[in-house]
Design a protein around this motif. Structure first.
Motif, short mmCIF file in Angstrom:
data_model
loop_
_atom_site.label_atom_id
_atom_site.label_comp_id
_atom_site.label_asym_id
_atom_site.label_seq_id
_atom_site.Cartn_x
_atom_site.Cartn_y
_atom_site.Cartn_z
N PHE A 50 -13.02 8.34 5.75
CA PHE A 50 -12.34 7.05 5.70
C PHE A 50 -13.28 5.87 5.74
CE2 PHE A 50 -9.11 9.98 6.99
CZ PHE A 50 -8.00 9.52 6.32
N GLU A 99 -1.63 6.11 9.37
CA GLU A 99 -0.56 5.64 8.49
C GLU A 99 -0.24 6.67 7.42
OE1 GLU A 99 -1.16 1.59 7.33
OE2 GLU A 99 0.37 1.68 5.78
N ILE A 100 -1.27 7.35 6.94
CA ILE A 100 -1.05 8.42 5.96
C ILE A 100 -0.19 9.50 6.59
CG2 ILE A 100 -2.15 10.21 4.59
CD1 ILE A 100 -4.63 8.47 4.40
N ARG A 101 -0.54 9.85 7.82
CA ARG A 101 0.19 10.92 8.50
C ARG A 101 1.66 10.51 8.74
NH1 ARG A 101 -3.20 11.96 12.21
NH2 ARG A 101 -4.07 13.88 11.37
N PHE A 126 -1.67 19.96 4.52
CA PHE A 126 -1.89 18.52 4.58
C PHE A 126 -2.92 18.16 5.65
CE2 PHE A 126 -0.65 14.66 6.94
CZ PHE A 126 -0.95 13.70 5.99
N ARG A 161 8.35 11.42 4.98
CA ARG A 161 8.85 11.99 3.73
C ARG A 161 9.21 13.46 3.90
NH1 ARG A 161 10.91 14.24 0.65
NH2 ARG A 161 10.91 14.22 -1.63
N LEU A 162 8.42 14.16 4.68
CA LEU A 162 8.66 15.60 4.89
C LEU A 162 9.99 15.83 5.59
CD1 LEU A 162 7.26 18.33 4.39
CD2 LEU A 162 6.38 18.20 6.73
N LEU A 171 3.44 8.35 6.99
CA LEU A 171 4.15 8.34 5.71
C LEU A 171 4.52 9.77 5.31
CD1 LEU A 171 4.80 5.92 3.84
CD2 LEU A 171 2.91 6.66 2.40
N PHE A 172 3.57 10.66 5.51
CA PHE A 172 3.78 12.07 5.15
C PHE A 172 4.91 12.68 5.96
CE2 PHE A 172 2.75 16.44 6.51
CZ PHE A 172 2.92 17.11 5.30
N GLU A 173 4.86 12.47 7.28
CA GLU A 173 5.88 13.06 8.16
C GLU A 173 7.27 12.51 7.85
OE1 GLU A 173 5.81 15.51 10.08
OE2 GLU A 173 3.65 15.90 10.20
N ILE A 193 5.12 16.54 -2.36
CA ILE A 193 6.22 17.19 -1.64
C ILE A 193 7.12 17.96 -2.61
CG2 ILE A 193 8.28 16.80 -0.23
CD1 ILE A 193 5.85 16.28 1.37
N MET A 238 -5.88 3.07 3.27
CA MET A 238 -4.84 3.37 4.24
C MET A 238 -5.42 4.18 5.39
SD MET A 238 -1.18 5.30 3.58
CE MET A 238 -0.47 3.97 2.63
N PRO A 239 -5.23 3.73 6.62
CA PRO A 239 -5.79 4.45 7.77
C PRO A 239 -5.13 5.82 7.96
CG PRO A 239 -4.38 2.66 8.50
CD PRO A 239 -4.51 2.52 7.02
N GLU A 240 -5.87 6.70 8.60
CA GLU A 240 -5.44 8.09 8.76
C GLU A 240 -4.05 8.20 9.37
OE1 GLU A 240 -8.35 10.48 10.66
OE2 GLU A 240 -7.08 12.26 10.76
N ILE A 271 -3.95 12.23 -1.29
CA ILE A 271 -4.96 11.81 -0.31
C ILE A 271 -5.94 10.82 -0.95
CG2 ILE A 271 -6.87 12.58 1.14
CD1 ILE A 271 -4.30 13.48 2.29
N LEU A 326 2.74 10.90 -3.12
CA LEU A 326 3.31 11.69 -2.03
C LEU A 326 4.55 12.44 -2.50
CD1 LEU A 326 3.66 12.62 0.88
CD2 LEU A 326 4.69 10.40 1.40
N ARG A 334 0.84 -1.19 0.00
CA ARG A 334 0.00 0.00 0.00
C ARG A 334 0.88 1.25 0.00
NH1 ARG A 334 -4.41 -0.89 4.45
NH2 ARG A 334 -2.62 -0.30 5.71
#
Lengths: 135, 135
Positions: free
Chosen positions: A128, B114-116, A119, B122-123, B118-120, A102, B110-112, B102, A98, A90
């Motif tokens: 969800f 996990e998205i967060r 974000f 990468r950021l 992944l984002f953090e 970015i 993807m649960p909320e 998103i 993503l 996933r």
DNA sequence: GGTACTGTACTATACGACCTAGTACACATC
DNA sequence: GATGTGTACTAGGTCGTATAGTACAGTACC
């Protein structure tokens, strides 16, 4: 009501892609449940004023991705065992989008905090679970 | 060294788009400073084994976006006043990519959290200031 | 069996985006 | 004037998208 699908013929994204995305989203949010029938190729094509081949191409892709199952002679239905991707799989599929996001933000000189704010704001608007017809 | 640009001819993204993105990123991260000259259309075309028109198209887009300035007879240079988009303008341009991200994540269930995550993750890897040649 | 639906496969055609090829022009620099 | 620069134009090729039409096999129902 067998799942309403709409497309923007003027858009730059292909029609068949729009159909795929809408069914995918409907299946993911629960607006379309396992076993639900999709409109027939010819019916949807007529409804959208689009060539049946275009719809067939979209349905073929949905079947290939495991979102839907085709039963020749009967129709196409939402797949039962919701394509269970592993966490890793996933993440792999989402990472491209993503990266794009970015990259775009950094290129435009958007500061870290503003990216995070944008974000979080968007994430809070995402649904969800169950999807409703009139958001 | 007048800014190294490389392209992947096999990629699905157009060559001219790759050039635009690389110059845009270089200008945003500071790897290319205001006033720096870009390789000439013919030079870069020969270097990348690509048609000069393709490079001209990329440079034209950079000028249109305000990232670069063309001085007929002299060359193309990184623009002085770094396209200062307003917060709103910047957000508007980034929102499309965010939406895509998103949407993709939600579609795959993807649960909320996990998205967060992944984002953090990468950021934290993004470099917002000076760019180096060997990351 | 007959009819009407379903998905699927195939060929042919049209259009636009992308890229290449070649030529031409105006400008700046030396 | 010679050279190098950006720009503009036409022509052609490739590829993805979409259309049009036809055909076939499977399912459902009378």
């Amino acid at each position: 009501m067998p799942l309403r699908i709409v497309v923007a013929t003027g858009s730059s994204v292909p029609i068949y892609r729009q159909v795929v995305e809408q069914v995918r989203l409907a299946a993911a949010t629960g607006r379309a449940k396992a076993g639900d029938a999709l409109p027939s190729v010819r019916t949807l094509a007529e409804e959208l004023v689009v060539n049946p081949n275009t719809i067939a191409k979209a349905y073929g892709e949905l079947v290939r991705e495991g979102i839907a199952e085709a039963q020749p002679g009967r129709g196409v239905f939402i797949a039962a065992k919701r394509s269970v991707y592993s966490r890793a799989e996933r993440a792999r599929r989402v990472e491209g989008a993503l990266e794009e996001f970015i990259h775009e933000a950094v290129c435009l000189g958007m500061p870290e905090e503003e990216i995070r704010a944008l974000f979080e704001k968007r994430l809070s608007r995402a649904d969800f679970k169950q999807g409703e017809d009139k958001p």
